[in-house]
Design a protein around this motif. Structure first.
Motif, PDB file in Angstrom:
ATOM      1  N   ALA A 108     -10.689   6.697  -8.700  1.00  0.00           N
ATOM      2  CA  ALA A 108     -10.677   6.550 -10.159  1.00  0.00           C
ATOM      3  C   ALA A 108      -9.503   7.301 -10.775  1.00  0.00           C
ATOM      4  CB  ALA A 108     -11.993   7.050 -10.746  1.00  0.00           C
ATOM      5  N   MET A 109      -8.954   6.749 -11.842  1.00  0.00           N
ATOM      6  CA  MET A 109      -7.904   7.367 -12.655  1.00  0.00           C
ATOM      7  C   MET A 109      -6.789   7.961 -11.795  1.00  0.00           C
ATOM      8  SD  MET A 109      -9.197   6.531 -15.471  1.00  0.00           S
ATOM      9  CE  MET A 109      -7.977   7.294 -16.529  1.00  0.00           C
ATOM     10  N   PRO A 110      -6.103   7.133 -11.015  1.00  0.00           N
ATOM     11  CA  PRO A 110      -5.074   7.653 -10.106  1.00  0.00           C
ATOM     12  C   PRO A 110      -3.870   8.212 -10.859  1.00  0.00           C
ATOM     13  CG  PRO A 110      -5.010   5.262 -10.177  1.00  0.00           C
ATOM     14  CD  PRO A 110      -6.223   5.669 -10.950  1.00  0.00           C
ATOM     15  N   VAL A 111      -3.441   9.390 -10.463  1.00  0.00           N
ATOM     16  CA  VAL A 111      -2.258  10.021 -11.056  1.00  0.00           C
ATOM     17  C   VAL A 111      -1.024   9.194 -10.696  1.00  0.00           C
ATOM     18  CG1 VAL A 111      -0.790  12.079 -11.021  1.00  0.00           C
ATOM     19  CG2 VAL A 111      -3.290  12.313 -10.918  1.00  0.00           C
ATOM     20  N   GLY A 112      -0.121   9.031 -11.680  1.00  0.00           N
ATOM     21  CA  GLY A 112       1.114   8.308 -11.435  1.00  0.00           C
ATOM     22  C   GLY A 112       1.059   6.831 -11.718  1.00  0.00           C
ATOM     23  N   LEU A 113      -0.124   6.304 -12.000  1.00  0.00           N
ATOM     24  CA  LEU A 113      -0.294   4.894 -12.327  1.00  0.00           C
ATOM     25  C   LEU A 113      -1.012   4.760 -13.660  1.00  0.00           C
ATOM     26  CD1 LEU A 113      -1.464   3.429  -8.889  1.00  0.00           C
ATOM     27  CD2 LEU A 113       0.752   3.067  -9.967  1.00  0.00           C
ATOM     28  N   GLN A 114      -0.749   3.665 -14.344  1.00  0.00           N
ATOM     29  CA  GLN A 114      -1.490   3.388 -15.576  1.00  0.00           C
ATOM     30  C   GLN A 114      -2.819   2.699 -15.287  1.00  0.00           C
ATOM     31  OE1 GLN A 114       0.675   1.726 -18.889  1.00  0.00           O
ATOM     32  NE2 GLN A 114       2.626   2.612 -18.187  1.00  0.00           N
ATOM     33  N   ALA A 115      -2.978   2.203 -14.062  1.00  0.00           N
ATOM     34  CA  ALA A 115      -4.240   1.562 -13.682  1.00  0.00           C
ATOM     35  C   ALA A 115      -5.377   2.576 -13.762  1.00  0.00           C
ATOM     36  CB  ALA A 115      -4.130   1.012 -12.260  1.00  0.00           C
ATOM     37  N   ALA A 140       0.831  -1.205   0.000  1.00  0.00           N
ATOM     38  CA  ALA A 140       0.000   0.000   0.000  1.00  0.00           C
ATOM     39  C   ALA A 140       0.869   1.261   0.000  1.00  0.00           C
ATOM     40  CB  ALA A 140      -0.930  -0.001   1.203  1.00  0.00           C
ATOM     41  N   ARG A 141       2.005   1.220   0.720  1.00  0.00           N
ATOM     42  CA  ARG A 141       2.902   2.381   0.723  1.00  0.00           C
ATOM     43  C   ARG A 141       3.497   2.613  -0.655  1.00  0.00           C
ATOM     44  NH1 ARG A 141       4.501   0.194   5.829  1.00  0.00           N
ATOM     45  NH2 ARG A 141       6.450  -0.645   4.943  1.00  0.00           N
ATOM     46  N   ARG A 142       3.826   1.515  -1.353  1.00  0.00           N
ATOM     47  CA  ARG A 142       4.361   1.666  -2.702  1.00  0.00           C
ATOM     48  C   ARG A 142       3.313   2.310  -3.631  1.00  0.00           C
ATOM     49  NH1 ARG A 142       8.210  -0.751  -6.259  1.00  0.00           N
ATOM     50  NH2 ARG A 142       9.414  -1.224  -4.372  1.00  0.00           N
ATOM     51  N   VAL A 143       2.068   1.827  -3.548  1.00  0.00           N
ATOM     52  CA  VAL A 143       1.003   2.414  -4.366  1.00  0.00           C
ATOM     53  C   VAL A 143       0.813   3.881  -3.999  1.00  0.00           C
ATOM     54  CG1 VAL A 143      -1.470   2.342  -4.892  1.00  0.00           C
ATOM     55  CG2 VAL A 143      -0.189   0.212  -4.700  1.00  0.00           C
ATOM     56  N   ASN A 144       0.862   4.162  -2.707  1.00  0.00           N
ATOM     57  CA  ASN A 144       0.677   5.535  -2.243  1.00  0.00           C
ATOM     58  C   ASN A 144       1.741   6.470  -2.815  1.00  0.00           C
ATOM     59  OD1 ASN A 144      -0.616   7.515  -0.446  1.00  0.00           O
ATOM     60  ND2 ASN A 144       1.330   7.451   0.670  1.00  0.00           N
ATOM     61  N   ARG A 145       3.003   6.007  -2.823  1.00  0.00           N
ATOM     62  CA  ARG A 145       4.071   6.835  -3.374  1.00  0.00           C
ATOM     63  C   ARG A 145       3.862   7.075  -4.865  1.00  0.00           C
ATOM     64  NH1 ARG A 145       7.433   3.535  -0.184  1.00  0.00           N
ATOM     65  NH2 ARG A 145       8.189   2.417  -2.031  1.00  0.00           N
ATOM     66  N   LEU A 146       3.479   6.016  -5.575  1.00  0.00           N
ATOM     67  CA  LEU A 146       3.309   6.130  -7.025  1.00  0.00           C
ATOM     68  C   LEU A 146       2.177   7.081  -7.390  1.00  0.00           C
ATOM     69  CD1 LEU A 146       3.805   2.387  -8.032  1.00  0.00           C
ATOM     70  CD2 LEU A 146       5.343   4.286  -8.594  1.00  0.00           C
ATOM     71  N   CYS A 147       1.139   7.121  -6.580  1.00  0.00           N
ATOM     72  CA  CYS A 147      -0.001   7.985  -6.914  1.00  0.00           C
ATOM     73  C   CYS A 147       0.008   9.275  -6.091  1.00  0.00           C
ATOM     74  CB  CYS A 147      -1.327   7.239  -6.771  1.00  0.00           C
ATOM     75  SG  CYS A 147      -1.715   6.716  -5.104  1.00  0.00           S
ATOM     76  N   LYS A 148       1.208   9.700  -5.684  1.00  0.00           N
ATOM     77  CA  LYS A 148       1.425  11.019  -5.070  1.00  0.00           C
ATOM     78  C   LYS A 148       0.651  11.215  -3.762  1.00  0.00           C
ATOM     79  CE  LYS A 148       3.472  11.712  -9.034  1.00  0.00           C
ATOM     80  NZ  LYS A 148       4.921  11.431  -9.160  1.00  0.00           N
TER      81      LYS A 148
END
Length: 488
Positions: free
Chosen positions: A70-77, A38-46
């Motif tokens: 929806a449409m998180p910044v920093g991720l392609q997901a 979750a911390r990794r995802v958090n960093r990637l999506c600012k």
């Protein structure tokens, strides 16, 4: 048949997160503590994840609920789904979380970051069950569900548990499909044919046709179907995975019920396609046991009939002699399910010599009046056996409530012209139906009757199922087998 979502486990690969497509789901506890994933995802999506779990919306969620970004910044997901779940959740919470994820994502593929969370097989079961949709007769079919991949540290450690969970889901889906089918498709012949398909899984299947039922003296069962063009049948399914006398499951399989000569009101009669719900549950349990290779002996018997008005139909006032030899005055042809079960229960005891019996039937509207749609009625002649089932049902989150038997209810089904009559009137209708069945249980045989009229099909969605057929009972009975009849 309804397609089950493919759910697999894979090793966590955090370095792949930034390039992942589709939906990513992250498990976070109520306190908002972020796991390494979750911390990794958090960093990637600012920092979007950390901000989300500090909001009032997150705080209002119950355990097992989800919040979608929806449409998180920093991720392609295209979306991140935050699943509110403790590291060591209760079974019902874990299943609710999986179901909430299924509802939030629909048919889309999803990757679940779940490392460090227990009960992931239950999360997978909830994810599978809530994805059900009966669209067999729709022109526009539902989109096939995308795969779900659950990332964990050791995928192999989860393999057996998730395999068993998905076997349960397959059994529930089988029950829901059978219960949902219209009677012009699921005739008695078609029902028997589908059950014969269980042979491919190692289940022994025997179909008893009308001539054999007549030889056996199943006159009560045959009386129900004699006004229908569909031939009455009894199907016996044997799963021999253990030793000793089997647990017997017996189901009412009235594929359509007009009420016969005592015809039902027109409003709502179309719902009587689900009057075979008890047989559907028995069928689903047998499929689950076979798929997971249960080390237990279990036999399932279903009486398949159709109750229709016709020149040959049974009339109110007719008297028939059951296989046991007990004569029955049929004062209401709409109380037909107990006639079917009476003969199948007796046949089961004479031929299969079970250790105990559970019968299931969408038997009485009176049970719905008493318990609504949250609990099945439980009747039993054995406190220990009843306790085992009630504990299993509670563990699986399937509502069940014990209701009484007793001499007073037996007195209500006495009649001058025969040994018993097939209904005791409106007072205590669920209990009088149960004591009718009790007349066909041998002394000393542990027996449970489950009246599932209120829980087999519901008019609003539940946690684990959309509106319609629920498959109630498959999970509880599978748990009963696991806990008390399975060896090794």
């Amino acid at each position: 048949m309804t397609q089950l979502r493919k759910i697999t486990f894979a090793e966590t690969k955090l370095d792949d997160l930034d390039a992942m497509q589709g939906t990513i789901a992250v498990l976070i506890n109520a306190a908002g503590t972020l796991s390494p994933a979750a911390r990794r995802v958090n960093r990637l999506c600012k920092g979007a994840v950390a901000r989300a779990v500090e909001t009032e919306a997150w705080g209002k969620l119950a355990e097992g609920d989800v919040l979608t970004l929806a449409m998180p910044v920093g991720l392609q997901a295209e979306a991140i789904v935050l699943m509110k779940l403790e590291r060591k959740p209760e079974v019902t919470a874990a299943r609710k979380a999986g179901a909430s994820l299924a509802k939030a994502t629909g048919a889309k593929a999803v990757t679940v970051l779940a490392e460090g969370t227990a009960r992931l097989a239950d999360v997978a079961l909830g994810l599978a069950l809530r994805g059900y949709k009966f669209d067999e007769h729709l022109t526009d079919k539902a989109e096939a569900p995308g795969d779900a991949v659950i990332w964990v540290k050791d995928p192999g450690a989860e393999a057996k548990a998730v395999s068993d969970a998905l076997a349960v889901a397959e059994g529930v889906f089988f029950t829901r499909d059978l219960t949902s089918e219209p009677a012009n498709v699921l005739t008695t012949t078609e029902f028997a044919k589908r059950l014969e398909g269980l042979k491919a899984l190692g289940v022994e299947v025997e179909v008893l046709e009308e001539d054999r039922l007549a030889e056996l003296g199943m006159r009560a069962l045959l009386a129900v179907g004699q006004g229908s063009e569909s031939p009455s049948k009894v199907v016996v399914m044997r799963w021999k995975g253990g030793e000793g006398a089997p647990l017997a499951l017996v189901g009412k399989g009235v594929v359509f019920d007009t009420g016969g000569i005592s015809i039902k009101p027109a409003a709502g009669m179309e719902e009587m396609t689900m009057d075979m719900g008890g047989a559907g549950v028995v069928s689903g349990v047998m499929k689950t046991l076979a798929l997971r290779g249960a080390k237990a002996n279990v036999v399932g018997l279903v009486g398949l009939v159709e109750n229709m008005p016709d020149g040959k139909a049974t009339r109110p006032g007719d008297i028939v002699k059951s296989m046991r030899g007990v004569s029955i005055e049929i004062v209401n042809t709409d109380a037909e399910g107990r006639l079917v079960l009476a003969d199948v229960l007796w046949h089961c005891q004479q031929t299969e010599k079970p250790a105990a019996i559970v019968d299931l039937a969408t038997l009485t509207g009176a049970c719905i009046i008493a318990l609504g749609h949250d609990n099945a009625g439980v009747f039993s002649n054995d406190d220990g056996f009843a306790g085992q089932f009630l504990k299993a049902a509670e563990a699986e989150g399937e509502g069940a409530w014990r209701l009484p038997l007793g001499k007073g209810y037996h007195n209500q089904i006495k009649t001058l012209k025969a040994d018993i009559k097939n209904t005791g009137g409106r007072p205590a209708g669920a209990s009088t139906a149960a004591v009718f069945l009790e007349r066909f249980i041998e002394d000393g045989m542990p027996w449970i009757h489950l009246d599932i009229a209120g829980v087999a099909q519901v008019s609003s969605e539940t946690v684990l199922a959309p509106k319609g057929a629920t498959g109630w009972g498959v999970m509880a009975l599978d748990r009963l087998v696991r806990d008390h009849y399975e060896k090794g």
